[in-house]
Design a protein around this motif. Structure first.
Motif, PDB file in Angstrom:
ATOM      1  N   LEU A  13      30.202  16.089  64.335  1.00 37.74           N
ATOM      2  CA  LEU A  13      29.951  17.326  65.084  1.00 37.74           C
ATOM      3  C   LEU A  13      30.136  17.113  66.583  1.00 37.74           C
ATOM      4  N   GLY A  14      29.749  15.933  67.069  1.00 40.12           N
ATOM      5  CA  GLY A  14      29.959  15.619  68.480  1.00 40.12           C
ATOM      6  C   GLY A  14      31.434  15.642  68.844  1.00 40.12           C
ATOM      7  N   LYS A  15      32.257  15.121  67.953  1.00 39.78           N
ATOM      8  CA  LYS A  15      33.706  15.143  68.191  1.00 39.78           C
ATOM      9  C   LYS A  15      34.237  16.578  68.182  1.00 39.78           C
ATOM     10  N   LEU A  16      33.692  17.409  67.290  1.00 37.31           N
ATOM     11  CA  LEU A  16      34.116  18.816  67.250  1.00 37.31           C
ATOM     12  C   LEU A  16      33.722  19.563  68.514  1.00 37.31           C
ATOM     13  N   LEU A  17      32.550  19.245  69.053  1.00 36.39           N
ATOM     14  CA  LEU A  17      32.064  19.932  70.248  1.00 36.39           C
ATOM     15  C   LEU A  17      32.736  19.455  71.528  1.00 36.39           C
ATOM     16  N   ASP A  18      33.266  18.235  71.510  1.00 33.91           N
ATOM     17  CA  ASP A  18      33.948  17.687  72.688  1.00 33.91           C
ATOM     18  C   ASP A  18      35.227  16.967  72.256  1.00 33.91           C
ATOM     19  N   PRO A  19      36.190  17.720  71.737  1.00 35.33           N
ATOM     20  CA  PRO A  19      37.406  17.078  71.251  1.00 35.33           C
ATOM     21  C   PRO A  19      38.204  16.371  72.357  1.00 35.33           C
ATOM     22  N   GLU A  20      38.169  16.923  73.570  1.00 40.15           N
ATOM     23  CA  GLU A  20      38.908  16.291  74.669  1.00 40.15           C
ATOM     24  C   GLU A  20      38.314  14.919  74.988  1.00 40.15           C
ATOM     25  N   GLY A  21      36.988  14.855  75.045  1.00 34.84           N
ATOM     26  CA  GLY A  21      36.331  13.576  75.323  1.00 34.84           C
ATOM     27  C   GLY A  21      36.582  12.564  74.224  1.00 34.84           C
ATOM     28  N   ALA A  22      36.522  13.010  72.970  1.00 33.19           N
ATOM     29  CA  ALA A  22      36.767  12.104  71.844  1.00 33.19           C
ATOM     30  C   ALA A  22      38.212  11.618  71.855  1.00 33.19           C
ATOM     31  N   ALA A  23      39.158  12.520  72.094  1.00 34.02           N
ATOM     32  CA  ALA A  23      40.573  12.138  72.139  1.00 34.02           C
ATOM     33  C   ALA A  23      40.834  11.190  73.297  1.00 34.02           C
ATOM     34  N   SER A  24      40.180  11.437  74.424  1.00 36.22           N
ATOM     35  CA  SER A  24      40.327  10.562  75.581  1.00 36.22           C
ATOM     36  C   SER A  24      39.814   9.159  75.276  1.00 36.22           C
ATOM     37  N   SER A  25      38.689   9.079  74.608  1.00 37.73           N
ATOM     38  CA  SER A  25      38.127   7.783  74.209  1.00 37.73           C
ATOM     39  C   SER A  25      39.081   7.047  73.278  1.00 37.73           C
ATOM     40  N   MET A  26      39.679   7.770  72.347  1.00 40.40           N
ATOM     41  CA  MET A  26      40.635   7.164  71.427  1.00 40.40           C
ATOM     42  C   MET A  26      41.880   6.685  72.179  1.00 40.40           C
ATOM     43  N   SER A  27      42.370   7.509  73.079  1.00 39.19           N
ATOM     44  CA  SER A  27      43.555   7.140  73.860  1.00 39.19           C
ATOM     45  C   SER A  27      43.287   5.922  74.730  1.00 39.19           C
ATOM     46  N   SER A  28      42.064   5.812  75.251  1.00 39.29           N
ATOM     47  CA  SER A  28      41.731   4.670  76.112  1.00 39.29           C
ATOM     48  C   SER A  28      41.782   3.347  75.352  1.00 39.29           C
ATOM     49  N   LYS A  29      41.688   3.418  74.031  1.00 41.55           N
ATOM     50  CA  LYS A  29      41.785   2.213  73.198  1.00 41.55           C
ATOM     51  C   LYS A  29      43.216   1.967  72.739  1.00 41.55           C
ATOM     52  N   GLY A  30      44.150   2.778  73.264  1.00 38.59           N
ATOM     53  CA  GLY A  30      45.560   2.587  72.950  1.00 38.59           C
ATOM     54  C   GLY A  30      45.998   3.206  71.631  1.00 38.59           C
ATOM     55  N   LEU A  31      45.203   4.100  71.092  1.00 39.66           N
ATOM     56  CA  LEU A  31      45.577   4.725  69.824  1.00 39.66           C
ATOM     57  C   LEU A  31      46.605   5.822  70.069  1.00 39.66           C
ATOM     58  N   PRO A  32      47.701   5.787  69.345  1.00 36.14           N
ATOM     59  CA  PRO A  32      48.697   6.854  69.475  1.00 36.14           C
ATOM     60  C   PRO A  32      48.240   8.088  68.695  1.00 36.14           C
ATOM     61  N   ALA A  33      48.798   9.225  68.998  1.00 36.09           N
ATOM     62  CA  ALA A  33      48.525  10.465  68.276  1.00 36.09           C
ATOM     63  C   ALA A  33      47.020  10.704  68.133  1.00 36.09           C
ATOM     64  N   ALA A  34      46.332  10.658  69.255  1.00 38.32           N
ATOM     65  CA  ALA A  34      44.870  10.792  69.243  1.00 38.32           C
ATOM     66  C   ALA A  34      44.414  12.100  68.592  1.00 38.32           C
ATOM     67  N   GLY A  35      45.169  13.166  68.775  1.00 37.58           N
ATOM     68  CA  GLY A  35      44.783  14.445  68.182  1.00 37.58           C
ATOM     69  C   GLY A  35      44.760  14.397  66.662  1.00 37.58           C
ATOM     70  N   ILE A  36      45.756  13.778  66.078  1.00 37.93           N
ATOM     71  CA  ILE A  36      45.820  13.647  64.617  1.00 37.93           C
ATOM     72  C   ILE A  36      44.715  12.725  64.118  1.00 37.93           C
ATOM     73  N   LEU A  37      44.539  11.611  64.809  1.00 39.27           N
ATOM     74  CA  LEU A  37      43.477  10.670  64.415  1.00 39.27           C
ATOM     75  C   LEU A  37      42.096  11.293  64.593  1.00 39.27           C
ATOM     76  N   LEU A  38      41.941  12.121  65.618  1.00 39.60           N
ATOM     77  CA  LEU A  38      40.675  12.812  65.832  1.00 39.60           C
ATOM     78  C   LEU A  38      40.378  13.760  64.674  1.00 39.60           C
ATOM     79  N   ALA A  39      41.377  14.522  64.254  1.00 39.69           N
ATOM     80  CA  ALA A  39      41.185  15.435  63.126  1.00 39.69           C
ATOM     81  C   ALA A  39      40.812  14.656  61.863  1.00 39.69           C
ATOM     82  N   ALA A  40      41.463  13.523  61.648  1.00 39.98           N
ATOM     83  CA  ALA A  40      41.152  12.696  60.472  1.00 39.98           C
ATOM     84  C   ALA A  40      39.729  12.144  60.567  1.00 39.98           C
ATOM     85  N   ALA A  41      39.345  11.686  61.750  1.00 38.92           N
ATOM     86  CA  ALA A  41      37.996  11.141  61.935  1.00 38.92           C
ATOM     87  C   ALA A  41      36.938  12.211  61.666  1.00 38.92           C
ATOM     88  N   VAL A  42      37.148  13.408  62.189  1.00 36.68           N
ATOM     89  CA  VAL A  42      36.196  14.509  61.986  1.00 36.68           C
ATOM     90  C   VAL A  42      36.103  14.845  60.497  1.00 36.68           C
TER      91      VAL A  42
END
Length: 143
Positions: free
Chosen positions: A30-59
């Motif tokens: 739910l935290g990722k759903l409420l702040d998708p930009e922050g979650a995607a940014s955190s994922m991108s900072s770890k070098g993960l490609p396609a953060a938006g797709i990975l974020l949707a999968a994580a949620v």
């Protein structure tokens, strides 16, 4: 201890374990759903490609698996889905071995907490949801 009391304690313990495990993943998803930009940014900072797709999968994994545990519905599959999510997330986001000082200690604790959560998920995969679950209700109706 009386066998009925022992069985009641076991049923309630299994339910409590599922509720506590589900809370971690439902809150995080739910935290990722409420702040998708922050979650995607955190994922991108770890070098993960396609953060938006990975974020949707994580949620999807966190909320879907969390609800599965909460209700005890296909709990073994829900726990397995959460293991699929938690193992890479733990290795990527709690890489204490790459840090020093206090950051290393903090991330080591987070890493070890995730290992404990993995233990609970593995127990659910092996033993199922327990008697106070939709899985048990479906089994008893099938009989």
């Amino acid at each position: 201890m009386d066998p009925n009391t022992s069985a009641r304690i076991r049923r309630l313990g299994q339910l409590a374990a599922r509720l506590l495990l589900s809370a971690v993943f439902l809150t995080s998803g739910l935290g990722k759903l409420l702040d998708p930009e922050g979650a995607a940014s955190s994922m991108s900072s770890k070098g993960l490609p396609a953060a938006g797709i990975l974020l949707a999968a994580a949620v999807a994994l966190e909320i879907g698996g969390g609800l599965s545990l909460l209700a005890g519905f296909r709990a073994r599959a829900g726990a397995a889905a959460l293991v699929v999510f938690l193992v890479p997330a733990t290795l990527l986001f709690h890489d204490f071995w790459a840090l020093e000082g206090m950051d290393r200690r903090v991330q080591m604790v987070q890493f070890l907490k995730n290992l404990a959560i993995l233990g609970g998920l593995i127990q659910t995969m092996v033993y199922g949801a327990g008697a106070l679950s939709l899985d048990a209700r479906a089994r008893s109706r099938a009989r």
